[in-house]
Design a protein around this motif. Sequence first.
Motif, PDB file in Angstrom:
ATOM      1  N   VAL A 167       0.840  -1.201   0.000  1.00  0.00           N
ATOM      2  CA  VAL A 167       0.000   0.000   0.000  1.00  0.00           C
ATOM      3  C   VAL A 167       0.875   1.252   0.000  1.00  0.00           C
ATOM      4  O   VAL A 167       0.515   2.274  -0.571  1.00  0.00           O
ATOM      5  CB  VAL A 167      -0.927  -0.008   1.241  1.00  0.00           C
ATOM      6  CG1 VAL A 167      -1.833   1.218   1.242  1.00  0.00           C
ATOM      7  CG2 VAL A 167      -1.753  -1.277   1.271  1.00  0.00           C
ATOM      8  N   GLU A 168       2.021   1.121   0.668  1.00  0.00           N
ATOM      9  CA  GLU A 168       2.918   2.280   0.768  1.00  0.00           C
ATOM     10  C   GLU A 168       4.237   1.999   0.058  1.00  0.00           C
ATOM     11  O   GLU A 168       4.675   0.850  -0.036  1.00  0.00           O
ATOM     12  CB  GLU A 168       3.221   2.593   2.240  1.00  0.00           C
ATOM     13  CG  GLU A 168       2.038   3.192   2.973  1.00  0.00           C
ATOM     14  CD  GLU A 168       2.430   3.671   4.361  1.00  0.00           C
ATOM     15  OE1 GLU A 168       3.636   3.721   4.677  1.00  0.00           O
ATOM     16  OE2 GLU A 168       1.516   4.001   5.129  1.00  0.00           O
ATOM     17  N   LEU A 169       4.877   3.062  -0.374  1.00  0.00           N
ATOM     18  CA  LEU A 169       6.211   2.956  -0.968  1.00  0.00           C
ATOM     19  C   LEU A 169       7.261   2.842   0.139  1.00  0.00           C
ATOM     20  O   LEU A 169       7.100   3.435   1.203  1.00  0.00           O
ATOM     21  CB  LEU A 169       6.530   4.219  -1.774  1.00  0.00           C
ATOM     22  CG  LEU A 169       5.953   4.381  -3.166  1.00  0.00           C
ATOM     23  CD1 LEU A 169       6.393   5.717  -3.722  1.00  0.00           C
ATOM     24  CD2 LEU A 169       6.424   3.261  -4.080  1.00  0.00           C
ATOM     25  N   GLY A 170       8.301   2.094  -0.140  1.00  0.00           N
ATOM     26  CA  GLY A 170       9.445   2.089   0.768  1.00  0.00           C
ATOM     27  C   GLY A 170      10.494   3.036   0.194  1.00  0.00           C
ATOM     28  O   GLY A 170      11.047   2.773  -0.867  1.00  0.00           O
ATOM     29  N   VAL A 171      10.713   4.164   0.873  1.00  0.00           N
ATOM     30  CA  VAL A 171      11.618   5.180   0.333  1.00  0.00           C
ATOM     31  C   VAL A 171      12.702   5.514   1.347  1.00  0.00           C
ATOM     32  O   VAL A 171      12.401   5.816   2.504  1.00  0.00           O
ATOM     33  CB  VAL A 171      10.839   6.473  -0.030  1.00  0.00           C
ATOM     34  CG1 VAL A 171      11.782   7.547  -0.534  1.00  0.00           C
ATOM     35  CG2 VAL A 171       9.775   6.178  -1.075  1.00  0.00           C
ATOM     36  N   ARG A 172      13.954   5.410   0.912  1.00  0.00           N
ATOM     37  CA  ARG A 172      15.067   5.783   1.775  1.00  0.00           C
ATOM     38  C   ARG A 172      15.561   7.171   1.396  1.00  0.00           C
ATOM     39  O   ARG A 172      15.534   7.534   0.220  1.00  0.00           O
ATOM     40  CB  ARG A 172      16.220   4.788   1.654  1.00  0.00           C
ATOM     41  CG  ARG A 172      15.879   3.443   2.221  1.00  0.00           C
ATOM     42  CD  ARG A 172      17.096   2.606   2.586  1.00  0.00           C
ATOM     43  NE  ARG A 172      16.696   1.493   3.431  1.00  0.00           N
ATOM     44  CZ  ARG A 172      16.590   1.547   4.745  1.00  0.00           C
ATOM     45  NH1 ARG A 172      16.882   2.657   5.384  1.00  0.00           N
ATOM     46  NH2 ARG A 172      16.211   0.502   5.439  1.00  0.00           N
ATOM     47  N   VAL A 173      16.010   7.903   2.394  1.00  0.00           N
ATOM     48  CA  VAL A 173      16.454   9.277   2.157  1.00  0.00           C
ATOM     49  C   VAL A 173      17.885   9.438   2.665  1.00  0.00           C
ATOM     50  O   VAL A 173      18.187   9.064   3.812  1.00  0.00           O
ATOM     51  CB  VAL A 173      15.547  10.283   2.902  1.00  0.00           C
ATOM     52  CG1 VAL A 173      16.046  11.706   2.713  1.00  0.00           C
ATOM     53  CG2 VAL A 173      14.117  10.158   2.424  1.00  0.00           C
ATOM     54  N   GLU A 174      18.736   9.973   1.810  1.00  0.00           N
ATOM     55  CA  GLU A 174      20.104  10.286   2.245  1.00  0.00           C
ATOM     56  C   GLU A 174      20.104  11.713   2.781  1.00  0.00           C
ATOM     57  O   GLU A 174      19.839  12.656   2.027  1.00  0.00           O
ATOM     58  CB  GLU A 174      21.074  10.184   1.068  1.00  0.00           C
ATOM     59  CG  GLU A 174      22.507  10.393   1.517  1.00  0.00           C
ATOM     60  CD  GLU A 174      23.493  10.287   0.371  1.00  0.00           C
ATOM     61  OE1 GLU A 174      23.057  10.109  -0.780  1.00  0.00           O
ATOM     62  OE2 GLU A 174      24.687  10.411   0.641  1.00  0.00           O
ATOM     63  N   PRO A 175      20.371  11.893   4.087  1.00  0.00           N
ATOM     64  CA  PRO A 175      20.312  13.250   4.649  1.00  0.00           C
ATOM     65  C   PRO A 175      21.278  14.193   3.927  1.00  0.00           C
ATOM     66  O   PRO A 175      22.387  13.793   3.554  1.00  0.00           O
ATOM     67  CB  PRO A 175      20.737  13.054   6.109  1.00  0.00           C
ATOM     68  CG  PRO A 175      20.475  11.624   6.399  1.00  0.00           C
ATOM     69  CD  PRO A 175      20.719  10.895   5.118  1.00  0.00           C
ATOM     70  N   ALA A 176      20.842  15.434   3.739  1.00  0.00           N
ATOM     71  CA  ALA A 176      21.680  16.419   3.045  1.00  0.00           C
ATOM     72  C   ALA A 176      22.846  16.848   3.947  1.00  0.00           C
ATOM     73  O   ALA A 176      23.944  17.105   3.461  1.00  0.00           O
ATOM     74  CB  ALA A 176      20.840  17.624   2.662  1.00  0.00           C
ATOM     75  N   ALA A 177      22.594  16.918   5.253  1.00  0.00           N
ATOM     76  CA  ALA A 177      23.664  17.301   6.188  1.00  0.00           C
ATOM     77  C   ALA A 177      24.359  16.047   6.707  1.00  0.00           C
ATOM     78  O   ALA A 177      23.748  14.982   6.783  1.00  0.00           O
ATOM     79  CB  ALA A 177      23.066  18.077   7.357  1.00  0.00           C
TER      80      ALA A 177
END
Lengths: 175, 280
Positions: free
Chosen positions: B253-263
């Motif tokens: 139902v939901e996407l699995g999304v990883r985020v690389e922090p900008a800082a």
Amino acid sequence: MDPQLLSSPWVRVPPVLLTLVVLQLTLVAGMPLFRTTADLLLLAAVAAALVAGPERGAVLGLVFGFAYDLVLQTPFGLSALTSCLVAYAVGRVRVGMLQPVWWVAPAATVVASAAGIGLYAALATVLGEVDLLERRLLVTMAVVGVLNGVWGLVVRPVVRWSLAGDAAATTAVVR
Amino acid sequence: MAISRRTGRTGRSRLTLAICVLISLVALTLNYRGSGVVDGVRGGALDLIGPLRDGADRVTRPVTDAWHGITGYDDLEAENAQLRAQVDELRRQLLENEGEAQRYQELVDLLDVSRLGDLDVVAARVVSPAPSNFDLSVEIDRGTADGVREGHPVVAGGGLLVGTVVQAGRSRSMVRLLTDPSFRAGVVLPSTGAIATVHGHGRGDQPTLEHLAATVEVNEGDVVKTSGARGSQYPPDLIVGRVSAVDRAPGAVELGVRVEPAAEVEQVTYVQVVRWTPSS
């Protein structure tokens, strides 16, 4: 000044505790291995249980844990609960051994430290804080066990010294 | 006789353990009920230990620096190469965007949109790294005396989200990092306008996005910013990072999304506390 007073745990434990907290926040926090740091306060609780048995170990584990809780942003009392349970278990095992051999203390330090980290993560998860029971937890447990094993070479004698004047502690463990 | 004495000692030690557990549970209850006592004691401890920590830090700094030199040499080399590549990329972007900046400024002025430059910030130095394996909070050298309050966002590099102030002493504060497992913030993906929640996962793990429907079009490299939605703890347009991976599991139902922090949240040295509250 009365030498008996100077050897009292009431005099020796507070500065040792403060030193361990400051070292944890500076030296230990600045020396990670695989992004994992040692846990000096848990180590001190284990060391206290090895020296003073389950009863005093649990009390000192509670005190060391609360001191750590003061400088963390995790639920207040969680480190204290973990440390007193681990220290009690270590104390019980230690008392149950009639003739402990030399490697018992280092081995207990490594195993109990790793178990303490696992217990902490389990309790945090049960309390609904965050889900810490992830694959990386096993790495954290193993590295903390090893690092605490190394730091134990320094911390155990210091804790033993701080409790040296405690008559109840010295008779608590079957030698 | 010996057996009964031993049994008695065991009983007493169990009673002691029960009392210790009870005390811990009372402390945990006070913590979860949001008692001001816990915050007060922690704030006091922060100010009390601060000077001792500073002194110890000066003494132990050469040792920790040497440790980082030994254990982080490979990482430093890789980081160096990555930074060189980034510098080249930024030079190219700078040349391309020279005209864009002026147009952006005109648009912002026209729409009267608030930006970090308009917000009240105070510079701070990170004086202590994360103290435990499960608590990714760092200590900064600013506190209530500098106008810092719990809930204030903390940024680096003029707008890259680092975390939020969770404990404010008189001259020191604790900042929960973006990567802490208990960190959550409302975000938006400007490329699609989709709203989500960013959630930390601890050391070594990238934060993920939650509540993002599987039908939303998300691509690697998409920028993630704070949404600044009504009631949000953060002002809009603080840069959280870039999407690093998208997992479209079949039937999910939901996407699995990883985020690389900008800082570089866990290595940051200087930050800015944004003295901003939702009502402001």
